[in-house]
Write a protein that holds these residues in place. Structure first.
Motif, PDB file in Angstrom:
ATOM      1  N   GLY A  75       0.846  -1.182   0.000  1.00 29.20           N
ATOM      2  CA  GLY A  75       0.000   0.000   0.000  1.00 29.20           C
ATOM      3  C   GLY A  75       0.880   1.229   0.000  1.00 29.20           C
ATOM      4  N   LEU A  76       0.399   2.324  -0.577  1.00 31.75           N
ATOM      5  CA  LEU A  76       1.204   3.543  -0.599  1.00 31.75           C
ATOM      6  C   LEU A  76       1.115   4.273   0.733  1.00 31.75           C
ATOM      7  CD1 LEU A  76       0.421   5.040  -4.139  1.00 31.75           C
ATOM      8  CD2 LEU A  76       2.553   3.974  -3.378  1.00 31.75           C
ATOM      9  N   THR A  77      -0.092   4.340   1.300  1.00 27.55           N
ATOM     10  CA  THR A  77      -0.289   5.073   2.550  1.00 27.55           C
ATOM     11  C   THR A  77       0.196   4.259   3.742  1.00 27.55           C
ATOM     12  OG1 THR A  77      -2.145   6.189   1.531  1.00 27.55           O
ATOM     13  CG2 THR A  77      -2.012   6.297   3.924  1.00 27.55           C
ATOM     14  N   ARG A  78      -0.145   2.969   3.738  1.00 25.15           N
ATOM     15  CA  ARG A  78       0.329   2.053   4.780  1.00 25.15           C
ATOM     16  C   ARG A  78       0.732   0.759   4.108  1.00 25.15           C
ATOM     17  NH1 ARG A  78      -4.380   3.707   6.705  1.00 25.15           N
ATOM     18  NH2 ARG A  78      -5.290   1.756   5.977  1.00 25.15           N
ATOM     19  N   CYS A  79       1.976   0.344   4.316  1.00 23.17           N
ATOM     20  CA  CYS A  79       2.466  -0.917   3.752  1.00 23.17           C
ATOM     21  C   CYS A  79       2.869  -1.809   4.926  1.00 23.17           C
ATOM     22  CB  CYS A  79       3.654  -0.623   2.833  1.00 23.17           C
ATOM     23  SG  CYS A  79       4.322  -2.071   2.014  1.00 23.17           S
ATOM     24  N   GLY A  80       2.121  -2.894   5.128  1.00 27.63           N
ATOM     25  CA  GLY A  80       2.387  -3.779   6.267  1.00 27.63           C
ATOM     26  C   GLY A  80       3.554  -4.712   5.987  1.00 27.63           C
ATOM     27  N   LEU A  81       4.459  -4.840   6.976  1.00 29.98           N
ATOM     28  CA  LEU A  81       5.605  -5.751   6.844  1.00 29.98           C
ATOM     29  C   LEU A  81       5.617  -6.691   8.043  1.00 29.98           C
ATOM     30  CD1 LEU A  81       8.468  -3.203   5.932  1.00 29.98           C
ATOM     31  CD2 LEU A  81       7.042  -4.528   4.363  1.00 29.98           C
ATOM     32  N   GLY A  82       5.787  -7.977   7.781  1.00 32.55           N
ATOM     33  CA  GLY A  82       5.837  -8.935   8.884  1.00 32.55           C
ATOM     34  C   GLY A  82       6.818 -10.056   8.568  1.00 32.55           C
ATOM     35  N   VAL A  83       7.705 -10.355   9.519  1.00 27.84           N
ATOM     36  CA  VAL A  83       8.668 -11.439   9.310  1.00 27.84           C
ATOM     37  C   VAL A  83       8.295 -12.588  10.236  1.00 27.84           C
ATOM     38  CG1 VAL A  83      11.094 -12.115   9.427  1.00 27.84           C
ATOM     39  CG2 VAL A  83      10.485  -9.797   8.702  1.00 27.84           C
ATOM     40  N   VAL A  84       8.148 -13.786   9.655  1.00 26.99           N
ATOM     41  CA  VAL A  84       7.753 -14.958  10.432  1.00 26.99           C
ATOM     42  C   VAL A  84       8.719 -16.110  10.137  1.00 26.99           C
ATOM     43  CG1 VAL A  84       5.919 -16.659  10.819  1.00 26.99           C
ATOM     44  CG2 VAL A  84       5.318 -14.261  10.417  1.00 26.99           C
ATOM     45  N   ASP A  85       9.137 -16.793  11.211  1.00 27.90           N
ATOM     46  CA  ASP A  85       9.955 -17.994  11.048  1.00 27.90           C
ATOM     47  C   ASP A  85       9.056 -19.216  11.112  1.00 27.90           C
ATOM     48  OD1 ASP A  85      12.393 -16.822  10.783  1.00 27.90           O
ATOM     49  OD2 ASP A  85      13.006 -17.088  12.872  1.00 27.90           O
ATOM     50  N   GLY A  86       9.266 -20.144  10.204  1.00 25.89           N
ATOM     51  CA  GLY A  86       8.515 -21.400  10.258  1.00 25.89           C
ATOM     52  C   GLY A  86       9.382 -22.432  10.928  1.00 25.89           C
ATOM     53  N   GLY A  87       8.755 -23.269  11.758  1.00 22.61           N
ATOM     54  CA  GLY A  87       9.519 -24.314  12.441  1.00 22.61           C
ATOM     55  C   GLY A  87       9.030 -25.664  11.977  1.00 22.61           C
TER      56      GLY A  87
END
Lengths: 194, 194
Positions: A9-21
């Motif tokens: 998104g231009l106004t809000r860009c969500g970022l999330g880092v997740v590790d898989g086990g």
């Protein structure tokens, strides 16, 4: 495997880092939202998003990037900006040789909640439960980015196997067709064969 | 002034460099089309376009970049890809500190042919005439890129003056409103003033 999920998104860009086990275990590494000023010009907004996403790629070193696939259903103007934000994220990943996969919103909802039509609250609740978070990631774009990363971790092995099986089937079909063509040629021109 | 015009697209991305001289004189410096394979994934197609556009920016050193503004009128799927291609071009320009301006197809047609509803053949014919080209740039995306650069050279001085006048008017309106507010406050609370 570590995945960077991006709700573009231009106004809000969500970022999330997740590790898989092992199995379905997942762990939240980082989550945030990049904002760009609505009155800035498009090129500089894209630059702001690109710079921040590259910073995250350098800092968290994900093995893959999962981006939400955009549809121009509601607001075409917004959808264009969202597509462009997703495009610069895909570009940053490609520059680093990271695989990028686009997942639709319903694939993401289905992955984390079991229903492709789950609402925002349900997705956020499931993201909190799956990642053992005590507080809800805010705004919703942040929770969506985590959901995307989880979706990718769970869907990707299946998707990759399916793509491989499809490629094998296509290769077999090609070989079969080539043999048929060779046989037809041979039947027409028996003298040409030695 | 030298302008790089870009008619964005994933399958064919038109690039044209035009020098503006005195008055309406324009000269074609370079024109080509970047193609990316339709079966490649989106991230790598965007990377291919971005790399080539950056190569052009390094080689021709334009002072500004003019990109066609996309509307999702016909095919939404194609429009998204086009918007993303335009986005990575804008990003490359922003990284180099180059101004990027988006022009609509009708602005471009009107600039070179006098009519916002001119057809492809008419635009190509005018581009050939204005740039003294003996053969038509092919495909149409290449001619469109040159038309965009010409449109930018001719429109930009006017657009910049207009934007400046608008900014001045907005500033005057702000000053006036602030004075009104101060006067109203003063009238309500005469003791507060010294």
């Amino acid at each position: 495997m570590r995945v960077l999920g991006v709700d573009p998104g231009l106004t809000r860009c969500g970022l999330g880092v997740v590790d898989g086990g092992k199995g379905r275990a997942v762990r939240c590494v980082a989550v945030d939202v990049v904002r760009t000023p609505p009155d800035a010009d498009l090129a500089h907004r894209l630059l702001g998003i690109s710079d921040e996403v590259e910073r995250w790629m350098d800092k968290y070193k994900p093995a893959a990037v999962a981006v939400e696939r955009v549809f121009a259903q509601h607001n075409v103007r917004t959808a264009m900006g969202t597509a462009q934000a997703g495009g610069v994220v895909a570009l940053a990943a490609a520059r680093r040789g990271l695989p990028v996969v686009f997942h639709t919103p319903s694939e993401v909802k289905a992955a984390v909640s079991g229903s492709g039509r789950a609402d925002k609250a349900q997705v956020t609740a499931m993201v909190m439960r799956l990642l053992n978070l005590e507080v809800a990631p805010k705004p919703a774009d942040a929770a969506d980015a985590l959901a995307l990363a989880i979706c990718h971790l769970w869907r990707e092995p299946m998707r990759a196997r399916l793509a491989e099986a499809e490629a094998r089937a296509a290769e077999m079909a090609r070989t079969h067709k080539a043999r048929l063509a060779a046989a037809a040629k041979q039947a027409k021109n028996p003298g040409a064969a030695r």
